[in-house]
Design a protein around this motif. Sequence first.
Motif, mmCIF file in Angstrom:
data_model
loop_
_atom_site.group_PDB
_atom_site.id
_atom_site.type_symbol
_atom_site.label_atom_id
_atom_site.label_comp_id
_atom_site.label_asym_id
_atom_site.label_seq_id
_atom_site.Cartn_x
_atom_site.Cartn_y
_atom_site.Cartn_z
ATOM 1 N N TYR A 292 0.925 -1.243 -0.078
ATOM 2 C CA TYR A 292 0.023 0.097 0.073
ATOM 3 C C TYR A 292 0.837 1.193 -0.041
ATOM 4 C CZ TYR A 292 -4.759 -2.111 0.612
ATOM 5 O OH TYR A 292 -5.877 -2.674 0.453
ATOM 6 N N LEU B 167 -7.087 -5.981 -6.468
ATOM 7 C CA LEU B 167 -8.214 -5.393 -5.692
ATOM 8 C C LEU B 167 -7.465 -4.232 -4.702
ATOM 9 C CD1 LEU B 167 -10.203 -8.460 -4.505
ATOM 10 C CD2 LEU B 167 -10.774 -6.782 -6.401
ATOM 11 N N MET B 168 -6.228 -4.366 -4.281
ATOM 12 C CA MET B 168 -5.660 -3.310 -3.438
ATOM 13 C C MET B 168 -5.234 -2.080 -4.473
ATOM 14 S SD MET B 168 -3.086 -5.889 -1.388
ATOM 15 C CE MET B 168 -2.136 -4.512 -0.738
ATOM 16 N N THR B 169 -4.832 -2.367 -5.533
ATOM 17 C CA THR B 169 -4.497 -1.448 -6.648
ATOM 18 C C THR B 169 -5.887 -0.578 -6.917
ATOM 19 O OG1 THR B 169 -2.765 -2.599 -7.435
ATOM 20 C CG2 THR B 169 -3.653 -0.886 -8.869
ATOM 21 N N GLU C 129 -8.391 -0.172 -5.212
ATOM 22 C CA GLU C 129 -8.778 0.725 -3.936
ATOM 23 C C GLU C 129 -8.086 1.797 -3.986
ATOM 24 O OE1 GLU C 129 -9.527 -0.410 0.593
ATOM 25 O OE2 GLU C 129 -7.594 -1.112 -0.231
ATOM 26 N N CYS C 130 -6.631 1.548 -3.999
ATOM 27 C CA CYS C 130 -5.823 2.820 -3.989
ATOM 28 C C CYS C 130 -6.274 3.900 -5.143
ATOM 29 C CB CYS C 130 -4.416 2.485 -4.255
ATOM 30 S SG CYS C 130 -3.057 3.721 -3.699
ATOM 31 N N LYS D 28 -8.965 4.422 -6.326
ATOM 32 C CA LYS D 28 -10.167 4.983 -6.248
ATOM 33 C C LYS D 28 -9.941 6.212 -5.070
ATOM 34 C CE LYS D 28 -14.969 5.006 -6.211
ATOM 35 N NZ LYS D 28 -15.511 5.113 -7.241
ATOM 36 N N VAL D 29 -9.285 6.115 -4.311
ATOM 37 C CA VAL D 29 -8.893 7.333 -3.252
ATOM 38 C C VAL D 29 -8.461 8.354 -3.928
ATOM 39 C CG1 VAL D 29 -7.367 7.778 -1.381
ATOM 40 C CG2 VAL D 29 -8.296 5.610 -1.413
ATOM 41 N N ASP E 70 -11.760 6.009 -11.459
ATOM 42 C CA ASP E 70 -12.613 4.907 -11.480
ATOM 43 C C ASP E 70 -12.310 3.784 -12.528
ATOM 44 O OD1 ASP E 70 -14.541 5.715 -9.548
ATOM 45 O OD2 ASP E 70 -15.143 7.207 -11.000
ATOM 46 N N TYR F 107 -3.580 9.979 2.113
ATOM 47 C CA TYR F 107 -3.814 8.413 1.853
ATOM 48 C C TYR F 107 -3.134 7.841 3.395
ATOM 49 C CZ TYR F 107 -3.194 3.930 0.017
ATOM 50 O OH TYR F 107 -3.419 2.347 -0.242
ATOM 51 N N SER G 41 -9.679 -5.415 5.593
ATOM 52 C CA SER G 41 -8.701 -5.013 4.580
ATOM 53 C C SER G 41 -8.908 -6.077 3.258
ATOM 54 C CB SER G 41 -7.040 -5.324 5.163
ATOM 55 O OG SER G 41 -6.157 -5.234 4.149
ATOM 56 N N LEU G 42 -8.438 -5.708 2.334
ATOM 57 C CA LEU G 42 -8.478 -6.196 1.272
ATOM 58 C C LEU G 42 -7.227 -7.256 0.848
ATOM 59 C CD1 LEU G 42 -9.628 -3.699 -1.664
ATOM 60 C CD2 LEU G 42 -11.072 -5.680 -0.596
#
Length: 329
Positions: free
Chosen positions: A22, A199-201, A203-204, A206-207, A211, A233, A264-265
């Motif tokens: 992250y 999925l973590m990528t 999510e990051c 999106k922050v 999209d 972040y 957490s993802l």
Amino acid sequence: MRVSVSKSQVSGTVRAPASKSYTIRGLMCAALAQGDSEVIAPLSSDDTGAARDVLRAVGVSIAREVSSKRGEWWHITGDSFREPKKDLFCGDSAATLRFMAAISSRVPGECRLTAGPSLAQRPVGPLVAALRQLGVDCSAQDGLPPLVVRGGGLRGGVTELPGNISSQFVSALLLIAPLAGREVTIRLTTVPESKPFLLMTLECLKVFGIDVAASPDLREFKVSPQVYKPARYLVEGDWSSASYFLALGALSGPVAVASLNPDSLQGDRALLGFLKDMGAQIEIDKNTVTVRKSRLNALKADLADVIDLLPTVAVLAAAASGTSELTGI
């Protein structure tokens, strides 16, 4: 050197170190955002240091700040790229090399990315081929580092690559896709490995205001042209590092691990489910997970997406009653 380890009664509370994955993703997204961002509670390590160094070399301002109230954070001024004056040495950080291979398409002039002795033996050919399909001028002799990337030319369109080689190749494409001249479609020709990292990528991204339309099986991604937005972040704790202490709690406990996101993802959060299946006593209070000494039972576990948990789960299985079955290794 001789080290002696004797049977002990272990208990207490520890704080999980920040997630390296992250931290590096947050750094890269902040570097692509127009304006000032903060990466809060980051991990300081060789790999994250390599990521900071190469971003600074291409013009990104990164200032380390520390206070007694807030702890550590990094102030980043992004989207200020310039041609580097020397090679971009990524050490043995695979994420840094692969993510920067894509991001270098935004840097004026030519970037030459080099690697440490271990990483220099790991192929990057599929990533180079995928970037070329999007119009990026890049090359790697014999498909190995160093990579040479010439800025400009990120036109977009459709690119395809195998999904079972490295999720970092896919994450690299996702990072740069919003900045292409037209919509980018990323298609994986095989089932993706390490889905949690994808999925973590997402999510990051999106922050930072990006999209992505992803298929349910993560085999196809569509990204329209967008602009990264500055963000604050917060880097969550690392479940992989925490896994050793959580397992220790089940064997000796009680052990509490703070700074963990129960939702957490991160793939290695799966250890919680494995511990529950084995009969461990677990308590969750906000961002702290406590595991108490328990009589453990054997389990069946698929570790395909969480291979880093293999040593921890193997030790737990050795201490459990019955025969455990671990697959996906």
